[in-house]
Design an enzyme around this catalytic site. Structure first.
Site, PDB file in Angstrom:
ATOM      1  N   LYS A  81       0.863  -1.189   0.000  1.00  0.00           N
ATOM      2  CA  LYS A  81       0.000   0.000   0.000  1.00  0.00           C
ATOM      3  C   LYS A  81       0.893   1.230   0.000  1.00  0.00           C
ATOM      4  O   LYS A  81       1.993   1.214   0.553  1.00  0.00           O
ATOM      5  CB  LYS A  81      -0.861   0.012   1.271  1.00  0.00           C
ATOM      6  CG  LYS A  81      -2.062   0.909   1.198  1.00  0.00           C
ATOM      7  CD  LYS A  81      -3.263   0.220   0.597  1.00  0.00           C
ATOM      8  CE  LYS A  81      -4.448   1.169   0.522  1.00  0.00           C
ATOM      9  NZ  LYS A  81      -5.674   0.500   0.113  1.00  0.00           N
ATOM     10  N   GLY A 182     -20.728   6.969   5.521  1.00  0.00           N
ATOM     11  CA  GLY A 182     -19.891   7.371   4.382  1.00  0.00           C
ATOM     12  C   GLY A 182     -20.521   6.949   3.083  1.00  0.00           C
ATOM     13  O   GLY A 182     -20.641   5.746   2.808  1.00  0.00           O
ATOM     14  N   VAL A 183     -20.968   7.915   2.274  1.00  0.00           N
ATOM     15  CA  VAL A 183     -21.642   7.566   1.016  1.00  0.00           C
ATOM     16  C   VAL A 183     -20.837   8.081  -0.175  1.00  0.00           C
ATOM     17  O   VAL A 183     -21.351   8.741  -1.057  1.00  0.00           O
ATOM     18  CB  VAL A 183     -23.113   8.052   0.989  1.00  0.00           C
ATOM     19  CG1 VAL A 183     -23.935   7.246   1.972  1.00  0.00           C
ATOM     20  CG2 VAL A 183     -23.219   9.546   1.258  1.00  0.00           C
ATOM     21  N   VAL A 186     -17.785   3.812  -2.462  1.00  0.00           N
ATOM     22  CA  VAL A 186     -18.246   2.485  -2.020  1.00  0.00           C
ATOM     23  C   VAL A 186     -19.619   2.586  -1.338  1.00  0.00           C
ATOM     24  O   VAL A 186     -20.564   1.887  -1.725  1.00  0.00           O
ATOM     25  CB  VAL A 186     -17.217   1.842  -1.059  1.00  0.00           C
ATOM     26  CG1 VAL A 186     -17.750   0.524  -0.508  1.00  0.00           C
ATOM     27  CG2 VAL A 186     -15.889   1.629  -1.770  1.00  0.00           C
TER      28      VAL A 186
HETATM   29  P1  NAD Z   1     -14.601   7.993  -0.858  1.00  0.00           P
HETATM   30  O1  NAD Z   1     -13.619   9.047  -0.526  1.00  0.00           O
HETATM   31  O2  NAD Z   1     -15.209   7.956  -2.217  1.00  0.00           O
HETATM   32  O3  NAD Z   1     -15.808   8.002   0.178  1.00  0.00           O
HETATM   33  C1  NAD Z   1     -15.651   8.116   1.554  1.00  0.00           C
HETATM   34  C2  NAD Z   1     -16.838   8.911   2.067  1.00  0.00           C
HETATM   35  O4  NAD Z   1     -16.806   8.925   3.488  1.00  0.00           O
HETATM   36  C3  NAD Z   1     -16.835  10.364   1.604  1.00  0.00           C
HETATM   37  O5  NAD Z   1     -18.107  10.709   1.096  1.00  0.00           O
HETATM   38  C4  NAD Z   1     -16.514  11.135   2.887  1.00  0.00           C
HETATM   39  O6  NAD Z   1     -17.071  12.427   2.903  1.00  0.00           O
HETATM   40  C5  NAD Z   1     -17.121  10.238   3.932  1.00  0.00           C
HETATM   41  N1  NAD Z   1     -16.609  10.392   5.299  1.00  0.00           N
HETATM   42  C6  NAD Z   1     -15.347  10.669   5.712  1.00  0.00           C
HETATM   43  N2  NAD Z   1     -15.296  10.692   7.052  1.00  0.00           N
HETATM   44  C7  NAD Z   1     -16.540  10.376   7.487  1.00  0.00           C
HETATM   45  C8  NAD Z   1     -17.128  10.226   8.772  1.00  0.00           C
HETATM   46  N3  NAD Z   1     -16.413  10.390   9.895  1.00  0.00           N
HETATM   47  N4  NAD Z   1     -18.430   9.899   8.845  1.00  0.00           N
HETATM   48  C9  NAD Z   1     -19.170   9.739   7.727  1.00  0.00           C
HETATM   49  N5  NAD Z   1     -18.672   9.889   6.493  1.00  0.00           N
HETATM   50  C10 NAD Z   1     -17.379  10.201   6.373  1.00  0.00           C
HETATM   51  O7  NAD Z   1     -13.851   6.620  -0.526  1.00  0.00           O
HETATM   52  P2  NAD Z   1     -14.279   5.152  -0.976  1.00  0.00           P
HETATM   53  O8  NAD Z   1     -13.481   4.772  -2.177  1.00  0.00           O
HETATM   54  O9  NAD Z   1     -15.750   5.049  -0.998  1.00  0.00           O
HETATM   55  O10 NAD Z   1     -13.689   4.302   0.227  1.00  0.00           O
HETATM   56  C11 NAD Z   1     -14.385   4.212   1.463  1.00  0.00           C
HETATM   57  C12 NAD Z   1     -13.680   3.217   2.362  1.00  0.00           C
HETATM   58  O11 NAD Z   1     -13.654   1.948   1.712  1.00  0.00           O
HETATM   59  C13 NAD Z   1     -12.213   3.533   2.708  1.00  0.00           C
HETATM   60  O12 NAD Z   1     -11.921   3.026   3.987  1.00  0.00           O
HETATM   61  C14 NAD Z   1     -11.432   2.743   1.687  1.00  0.00           C
HETATM   62  O13 NAD Z   1     -10.122   2.453   2.120  1.00  0.00           O
HETATM   63  C15 NAD Z   1     -12.281   1.501   1.622  1.00  0.00           C
HETATM   64  N6  NAD Z   1     -12.130   0.744   0.399  1.00  0.00           N
HETATM   65  C16 NAD Z   1     -12.374   1.328  -0.792  1.00  0.00           C
HETATM   66  C17 NAD Z   1     -12.213   0.568  -1.947  1.00  0.00           C
HETATM   67  C18 NAD Z   1     -12.523   1.143  -3.292  1.00  0.00           C
HETATM   68  O14 NAD Z   1     -12.548   0.358  -4.250  1.00  0.00           O
HETATM   69  N7  NAD Z   1     -12.775   2.428  -3.438  1.00  0.00           N
HETATM   70  C19 NAD Z   1     -11.790  -0.767  -1.862  1.00  0.00           C
HETATM   71  C20 NAD Z   1     -11.587  -1.334  -0.609  1.00  0.00           C
HETATM   72  C21 NAD Z   1     -11.756  -0.572   0.514  1.00  0.00           C
END
Ligand code: NAD
Length: 348
Positions: A81, A182-183, A186
């Protein structure tokens, strides 16, 4: 500052590489946990950390999670990572991304990058200009690869369904109440898939406009970010950042299952035991959220198309079932069982 191997999350990582490019201001950490199953694959995160030790700790934890995730997903890839350090203004420039690409290239393929929080597939195109050790590039319809978010959301959706089946003993999601923290990529994708199946949703996000728009689109309820984990829902789905499940938050959970996409949801390993003792079903994060790495891993390896990606994502519920069954049989928390299986797979 402590050396990486003095930090509690150091787990015999094969390498922790620090990069600095003075011209662009790029500073990055690339942690390679294991290459036992193949080159280390895992996304790059663009994030502002209060200090360097926290950034290195994040890279250590996330890279170990990638070793486990890739192994459990059956990918012939190890775990790594990267974190690209943001300053307080969170300004990301093409020069920084190019310098990061050159840094990745120096590792000769031992680390293969992709998107994570704060990084887009357009950023991947810029990085690709400097190195071939990149996945998550834009692809044509029907091909494996591209933005991993929707694939992760699909896997989490299937995992939530499996959790409902096990914890509520029901096949249908009709009327099942899911609270999503978190919307973004994902959580937003998950919300849409759940809404299509008639689930009742409660949503929260730090970005008010984002959560308001999605709630209106899907007819969902919203609560504040401080309340979302403690909603009296069937399933709570953490889809923001890590370490949200600790002694305090676990004591206040009111749900029957926790099944979400965020990486490193447990603040400490002991927290897996705390959830288990409360009788709440837990879907180990690196098992349920493997959809994205399956998508970009197959893209990088040149193996299969979108149909193959979806077939492999379709196996996530089986792996969760395996973990939950062993947990029930042994009395060990699901998180402990998943770690045990993953460690065996990576020869540790
Ligand atoms: P993203 O940045 O698109 O979405 C994250 C969302 O969470 C944002 O809308 C943000 O405003 C919100 N957020 C941040 N802090 C918050 C809080 N305290 N309370 C509520 N909402 C909050 O990111 P993503 O790609 O959707 O990833 C989300 C999580 O999933 C991360 O932990 C990431 O590591 C994990 N993940 C993502 C992927 C992927 O394919 N994108 C794969 C595996 C794991």
């Amino acid at each position: 500052m402590a050396a990486p191997w003095d930090l509690p999350d150091y787990d015999d990582h094969e390498g922790v590489h620090l990069f600095h490019d003075p011209d662009s201001g790029m500073r990055a950490i690339i942690a390679i946990h294991s290459t036992h199953l193949g080159n280390a694959a895992g996304g790059m995160r663009f994030w502002h950390y209060p200090d360097s030790a926290m950034a290195i700790t994040d890279a250590l934890r996330l890279s170990r999670g990638m070793s486990y995730k890739n192994a459990m997903a059956g990918l012939p890839m190890g775990g790594g990572k990267a974190v690209l350090l943001a300053d307080e203004t969170r300004t990301k420039t093409p020069e920084m991304l190019r310098a990061f690409g050159r840094a990745v290239d120096t590792l000769g393929g031992r680390y293969v990058t992709a998107e994570d929080v704060g990084i887009t597939d357009d950023d991947m195109v810029v990085i690709k200009g400097e190195t071939d050790y990149v996945s998550g590039l834009p692809v044509e319809k029907g091909e494996a690869g591209g933005d991993p978010g929707p694939s992760t959301a699909l896997g989490v959706f299937l995992g939530v369904k499996a959790a409902v089946n096990r914890a509520l003993d029901q096949d249908s999601l009709e009327g099942v109440h899911v609270a999503i923290q978190g919307v973004g990529s994902v959580g937003g994708g998950l919300a849409r898939l759940l809404a299509e199946q008639g689930a009742r949703l409660t949503l929260a996000d730090t970005v008010d406009a984002r959560v308001a728009a999605l709630a209106e689109e899907l007819g969902a309820d919203t609560v504040s970010v401080d309340e979302i984990l403690f909603v009296d829902a069937d399933v709570v789905s953490p889809c923001a950042l890590g370490a949200v499940l600790d002694a305090d938050s676990i004591a206040r959970l009111q749900c029957k299952a926790v099944a979400g996409g965020a990486n490193n949801q447990l603040a400490t390993r002991e927290d897996g035991g705390r959830i288990f003792e409360r009788g709440i079903l837990y879907a180990p994060d690196y098992v349920i959220n493997a959809g994205g790495i399956i998508n970009v891993g197959l893209e990088y390896l040149g193996q299969g198309d979108r149909a193959e990606v979806e077939a492999r994502i379709g196996k996530i519920p089986e792996r969760l079932e395996q973990v939950w069954q062993e947990s029930a049989a042994t009395g060990d928390p699901a998180s402990t069982v998943a770690d045990r299986i993953a460690k065996q797979l990576i020869g540790r």
